[in-house]
Design an enzyme around this catalytic site. Structure first.
Site, PDB file in Angstrom:
ATOM      1  N   ASP A  76       3.385  27.438  14.761  1.00  0.00           N
ATOM      2  CA  ASP A  76       3.063  28.196  13.546  1.00  0.00           C
ATOM      3  C   ASP A  76       3.515  27.463  12.278  1.00  0.00           C
ATOM      4  O   ASP A  76       3.781  28.082  11.256  1.00  0.00           O
ATOM      5  CB  ASP A  76       3.670  29.606  13.608  1.00  0.00           C
ATOM      6  CG  ASP A  76       5.180  29.567  13.789  1.00  0.00           C
ATOM      7  OD1 ASP A  76       5.729  28.458  13.967  1.00  0.00           O
ATOM      8  OD2 ASP A  76       5.802  30.637  13.751  1.00  0.00           O
ATOM      9  N   HIS A 292       0.494  -2.151   5.073  1.00  0.00           N
ATOM     10  CA  HIS A 292       0.762  -0.711   4.979  1.00  0.00           C
ATOM     11  C   HIS A 292       2.087  -0.392   5.667  1.00  0.00           C
ATOM     12  O   HIS A 292       2.135   0.381   6.635  1.00  0.00           O
ATOM     13  CB  HIS A 292      -0.390   0.099   5.582  1.00  0.00           C
ATOM     14  CG  HIS A 292      -1.604   0.105   4.709  1.00  0.00           C
ATOM     15  ND1 HIS A 292      -2.832   0.569   5.106  1.00  0.00           N
ATOM     16  CD2 HIS A 292      -1.779  -0.294   3.424  1.00  0.00           C
ATOM     17  CE1 HIS A 292      -3.698   0.448   4.115  1.00  0.00           C
ATOM     18  NE2 HIS A 292      -3.085  -0.073   3.088  1.00  0.00           N
ATOM     19  N   ASP A 309       5.139   0.091  -3.390  1.00  0.00           N
ATOM     20  CA  ASP A 309       3.762   0.522  -3.700  1.00  0.00           C
ATOM     21  C   ASP A 309       3.787   2.034  -3.629  1.00  0.00           C
ATOM     22  O   ASP A 309       3.904   2.605  -2.530  1.00  0.00           O
ATOM     23  CB  ASP A 309       2.805  -0.091  -2.669  1.00  0.00           C
ATOM     24  CG  ASP A 309       1.343   0.275  -2.917  1.00  0.00           C
ATOM     25  OD1 ASP A 309       1.077   1.234  -3.648  1.00  0.00           O
ATOM     26  OD2 ASP A 309       0.474  -0.405  -2.344  1.00  0.00           O
ATOM     27  N   ASP A 321      -1.403   4.519  -8.491  1.00  0.00           N
ATOM     28  CA  ASP A 321      -1.254   3.649  -7.318  1.00  0.00           C
ATOM     29  C   ASP A 321      -0.755   2.304  -7.864  1.00  0.00           C
ATOM     30  O   ASP A 321      -1.558   1.483  -8.307  1.00  0.00           O
ATOM     31  CB  ASP A 321      -2.604   3.509  -6.608  1.00  0.00           C
ATOM     32  CG  ASP A 321      -2.548   2.550  -5.428  1.00  0.00           C
ATOM     33  OD1 ASP A 321      -1.442   2.159  -5.016  1.00  0.00           O
ATOM     34  OD2 ASP A 321      -3.637   2.182  -4.923  1.00  0.00           O
ATOM     35  N   HIS A 403      -6.642  -8.383   2.037  1.00  0.00           N
ATOM     36  CA  HIS A 403      -7.193  -7.135   1.471  1.00  0.00           C
ATOM     37  C   HIS A 403      -8.023  -7.410   0.212  1.00  0.00           C
ATOM     38  O   HIS A 403      -7.987  -8.499  -0.352  1.00  0.00           O
ATOM     39  CB  HIS A 403      -6.062  -6.132   1.182  1.00  0.00           C
ATOM     40  CG  HIS A 403      -5.038  -6.597   0.176  1.00  0.00           C
ATOM     41  ND1 HIS A 403      -5.281  -6.635  -1.179  1.00  0.00           N
ATOM     42  CD2 HIS A 403      -3.761  -7.033   0.322  1.00  0.00           C
ATOM     43  CE1 HIS A 403      -4.196  -7.050  -1.816  1.00  0.00           C
ATOM     44  NE2 HIS A 403      -3.262  -7.311  -0.924  1.00  0.00           N
ATOM     45  N   HIS A 407      -9.852  -1.036  -6.008  1.00  0.00           N
ATOM     46  CA  HIS A 407     -10.570   0.149  -5.527  1.00  0.00           C
ATOM     47  C   HIS A 407     -10.592   1.173  -6.642  1.00  0.00           C
ATOM     48  O   HIS A 407      -9.776   1.106  -7.574  1.00  0.00           O
ATOM     49  CB  HIS A 407      -9.933   0.724  -4.248  1.00  0.00           C
ATOM     50  CG  HIS A 407      -8.467   1.037  -4.353  1.00  0.00           C
ATOM     51  ND1 HIS A 407      -7.993   2.183  -4.936  1.00  0.00           N
ATOM     52  CD2 HIS A 407      -7.382   0.349  -3.970  1.00  0.00           C
ATOM     53  CE1 HIS A 407      -6.658   2.196  -4.877  1.00  0.00           C
ATOM     54  NE2 HIS A 407      -6.255   1.078  -4.306  1.00  0.00           N
ATOM     55  N   HIS A 414      -7.977   6.117  -2.654  1.00  0.00           N
ATOM     56  CA  HIS A 414      -9.167   5.274  -2.495  1.00  0.00           C
ATOM     57  C   HIS A 414     -10.349   6.178  -2.818  1.00  0.00           C
ATOM     58  O   HIS A 414     -11.012   6.722  -1.938  1.00  0.00           O
ATOM     59  CB  HIS A 414      -9.242   4.678  -1.083  1.00  0.00           C
ATOM     60  CG  HIS A 414      -8.113   3.718  -0.806  1.00  0.00           C
ATOM     61  ND1 HIS A 414      -7.794   3.263   0.440  1.00  0.00           N
ATOM     62  CD2 HIS A 414      -7.238   3.114  -1.647  1.00  0.00           C
ATOM     63  CE1 HIS A 414      -6.750   2.423   0.361  1.00  0.00           C
ATOM     64  NE2 HIS A 414      -6.398   2.330  -0.894  1.00  0.00           N
ATOM     65  N   GLU A 438      -5.073  -5.462  -7.803  1.00  0.00           N
ATOM     66  CA  GLU A 438      -3.876  -5.600  -6.971  1.00  0.00           C
ATOM     67  C   GLU A 438      -3.909  -6.798  -6.022  1.00  0.00           C
ATOM     68  O   GLU A 438      -3.871  -6.621  -4.802  1.00  0.00           O
ATOM     69  CB  GLU A 438      -3.658  -4.317  -6.172  1.00  0.00           C
ATOM     70  CG  GLU A 438      -4.881  -3.796  -5.424  1.00  0.00           C
ATOM     71  CD  GLU A 438      -4.539  -2.619  -4.509  1.00  0.00           C
ATOM     72  OE1 GLU A 438      -3.583  -2.727  -3.738  1.00  0.00           O
ATOM     73  OE2 GLU A 438      -5.247  -1.597  -4.606  1.00  0.00           O
ATOM     74  N   TYR A 442       0.956 -13.103   0.908  1.00  0.00           N
ATOM     75  CA  TYR A 442       1.824 -12.607   1.981  1.00  0.00           C
ATOM     76  C   TYR A 442       2.113 -13.736   2.953  1.00  0.00           C
ATOM     77  O   TYR A 442       1.212 -14.176   3.683  1.00  0.00           O
ATOM     78  CB  TYR A 442       1.138 -11.430   2.687  1.00  0.00           C
ATOM     79  CG  TYR A 442       0.656 -10.374   1.715  1.00  0.00           C
ATOM     80  CD1 TYR A 442       1.513  -9.374   1.253  1.00  0.00           C
ATOM     81  CD2 TYR A 442      -0.642 -10.404   1.209  1.00  0.00           C
ATOM     82  CE1 TYR A 442       1.076  -8.419   0.344  1.00  0.00           C
ATOM     83  CE2 TYR A 442      -1.088  -9.463   0.292  1.00  0.00           C
ATOM     84  CZ  TYR A 442      -0.228  -8.473  -0.136  1.00  0.00           C
ATOM     85  OH  TYR A 442      -0.661  -7.534  -1.052  1.00  0.00           O
ATOM     86  N   ARG A 460       2.931  -8.366  -4.115  1.00  0.00           N
ATOM     87  CA  ARG A 460       1.710  -7.739  -4.643  1.00  0.00           C
ATOM     88  C   ARG A 460       2.049  -7.188  -6.023  1.00  0.00           C
ATOM     89  O   ARG A 460       3.165  -6.692  -6.231  1.00  0.00           O
ATOM     90  CB  ARG A 460       1.219  -6.616  -3.716  1.00  0.00           C
ATOM     91  CG  ARG A 460      -0.003  -5.889  -4.245  1.00  0.00           C
ATOM     92  CD  ARG A 460      -0.758  -5.047  -3.197  1.00  0.00           C
ATOM     93  NE  ARG A 460      -0.004  -3.941  -2.651  1.00  0.00           N
ATOM     94  CZ  ARG A 460       0.543  -3.930  -1.446  1.00  0.00           C
ATOM     95  NH1 ARG A 460       0.446  -4.980  -0.643  1.00  0.00           N
ATOM     96  NH2 ARG A 460       1.213  -2.873  -1.023  1.00  0.00           N
ATOM     97  N   GLU A 462       0.250  -4.534  -8.618  1.00  0.00           N
ATOM     98  CA  GLU A 462      -0.879  -3.586  -8.663  1.00  0.00           C
ATOM     99  C   GLU A 462      -0.773  -2.719  -9.904  1.00  0.00           C
ATOM    100  O   GLU A 462       0.234  -2.035 -10.111  1.00  0.00           O
ATOM    101  CB  GLU A 462      -0.864  -2.686  -7.411  1.00  0.00           C
ATOM    102  CG  GLU A 462      -1.942  -1.616  -7.447  1.00  0.00           C
ATOM    103  CD  GLU A 462      -2.074  -0.836  -6.151  1.00  0.00           C
ATOM    104  OE1 GLU A 462      -1.075  -0.740  -5.396  1.00  0.00           O
ATOM    105  OE2 GLU A 462      -3.168  -0.319  -5.891  1.00  0.00           O
TER     106      GLU A 462
END
Ligand code: GLY
Ligand code: MN
Ligand code: MN
Length: 497
Positions: A76, A292, A309, A321, A403, A407, A414, A438, A442, A460, A462
């Site tokens: 619940d 991620h 991020d 973002d 990547h 976006h 996104h 961004e 890496y 990065r 961004e």
């Protein structure tokens, strides 16, 4: 079968049955509900134009935009509620409003009449008041009456109990489209009704997809209210980043510092807005090379970089973002600075390409060229820059930035993501679009093709931008971007040694 309450909702077997004397006692002795109506939401000034555009796109058809229901976490217990984005965009409702509500645009001679169907609060004489853990006032607080919801949204409102009849009416003669993904139960009921009315499954699916694509496309260009909300989201996010920097010594000292950082940012996101707009990526050292990284269970070490991020989603559900890659000690090492400056140069190139008339994909093309040039200069690319940039014969640079650079951004991090390439990647940039820029580089600790000094460094940068008539405006300008400015900003926030 699980125990049911008086609205046929499952209730916990921990709840004791209610006695007759309790039922007689519970409805009495409460102050009456206020008859003062709430002020309209600020978004309600803008939602009529959004609904009018939708109406013009699908004349003569019934359009169904559900908010979606609560999603069960276990037994619940539910996940925090967030309405479907299309519903929030067209009603102006945000926060946790309104589970199971449905916006219906009913065709009329003049266009469409919009009605918001929802479950208005039950009177205190109703068992919902005390026994319904999902909707009852004693459990989740006082919800709106029909008149109050109407005042908030500017919409005609009707009880959800009348929805199914309204949806079934004349289905043989008019078309109906629904945002399928928002409410699976309602969608199945509508599929049955449409099948009974002789509409094939293929036709239903095509009609619904066209509606969903149209709704996503309708959010590509933000209105004045949305842009203001994005400004708030970026400003609040910058505050969260500064608070994280202040807490870096604590994050180092406690261990599992990535979680401390996530928590500090989350505290400010929750305080300033609705929540984080997506799971925070708090990545120390080599974790930055996991794009991620949301496990966030690592230590933070002085001398490492922290890639953060994160974005605040404000109460209207618009989210920032933003990524900053910060030297934990306050100063970049020469190797960190070298990578950082390459990424910054790539971002500058992307920002310069982010202007009306250019294509969305031009931003990535500009940024990734700079990335490839740096990789080539450092002797890492096994082929020429041009060959690497050739999509058929190259792509080698993608080993270090797999990547995309941009976006769309809005209520969804996104945003508008269902659109096909012609309407997204290959579309022309227009004033009012809000995007991220961004780029990153890496270098995994396990990457034997890069010099040792670069291994374990991930960067990065961004930012969130608004396309203007002449170029773009960086909405996330509050946060420094150059390495010198980052160091100077951190020096104002970190305790003096
Ligand atoms: N935070 C996810 C992204 O940058 O797209
Ligand atoms: Mn992003
Ligand atoms: Mn991001």
């Amino acid at each position: 079968m699980s125990e049911q309450n008086e609205q046929n909702q499952p209730i916990s077997s921990r709840m004791n049955p209610f006695s007759e004397p309790f039922r007689a006692f519970i409805p009495v002795g409460w102050a009456p509900y206020s008859d003062e109506l709430p002020a309209p939401t600020p978004a309600s000034v803008f939602t009529p134009a959004r609904r009018t555009a939708l109406s013009s796109a699908f004349p003569g058809e019934r359009l169904v935009i559900p908010a979606g229901g609560l999603k069960q976490r276990s037994n619940d217990t539910d996940f925090p509620y967030r309405p479907h984005t299309a519903f929030a965009h067209l009603t102006g409702l945000g926060g946790d409003q309104e589970p199971d509500a449905v916006l219906v645009l009913e065709p009329t001679d003049a266009g469409h009449a919009a009605t918001l169907y929802f479950s208005p609060r039950a009177p205190r004489t109703d068992a919902e008041f005390y026994s319904n853990a999902r909707y009852g006032e004693m459990w989740v607080g006082q919800r709106e009456s029909l008149a109050e919801m109407s005042a908030l949204t500017g919409l005609d409102c009707a009880p959800i109990s009348t929805l199914d009849d309204a949806l079934a009416k004349n289905l043989g003669t008019i078309g109906l489209r629904v945002v399928r993904e928002a409410d699976a139960g309602l969608t199945s009921r509508l599929d049955v009704l449409r099948t009974e009315a002789g509409v094939s499954e293929v036709v239903q699916a095509e009609a619904d997809t066209a509606l969903e694509l149209w709704l996503d496309a309708s959010r590509l260009i933000k209105d004045e209210f949305e842009i203001e909300q994005m400004r708030h989201a970026c400003a609040a996010t910058a505050v969260g980043f500064a608070e994280v920097v202040k807490q870096l010594p604590e994050a180092i000292a406690r261990g599992r510092g990535e979680r401390w950082v996530e928590g500090v940012f989350g505290l400010h996101a929750r305080h300033a807005g609705n929540a984080v707009g997506y799971e925070t990526i708090s990545a120390g050292g080599d974790h930055a090379n996991t794009l991620h990284w949301i496990r966030n269970d690592g230590d933070i070490h002085p001398g490492d970089l922290l890639l953060l991020d994160a974005g605040v989603e404000v109460d209207s559900l618009y989210t920032a973002d933003i990524t900053r890659t910060l030297p934990v000690s306050g100063t970049f090492t020469p190797a960190q600075r070298k990578v950082y400056e390459a990424v910054l140069a790539a971002q500058e190139a992307g920002l310069a390409a982010a202007k009306p008339g250019n294509k969305f994909s031009d931003i990535h093309a500009a940024s990734i060229r700079v990335i490839a040039e740096h990789l080539h200069e450092w002797g890492l690319l096994p082929v020429s820059v041009e060959q690497s940039l050739d999509p058929e014969t190259g792509g080698h640079h993608r080993r270090w930035m797999v990547h995309g650079t941009s976006h769309h951004l809005g209520m969804d991090v996104h945003d508008c993501a269902s659109l096909p390439p012609a309407e997204y990647r290959e579309a022309t940039l227009q004033p009012g679009m809000v995007l991220t820029v961004e780029p990153g580089l890496y270098f995994k600790a396990t990457d034997l093709l890069v010099p040792e000094e670069l291994r374990g460094i991930g960067v990065r940068i961004e930012d969130d931008i608004l396309i203007t008539e002449t170029g773009n405006e960086i909405l996330s300008h509050h946060l420094p971007r150059t390495p010198d400015a980052v160091e100077a900003w951190m020096a104002t926030l970190l305790p003096r040694a």
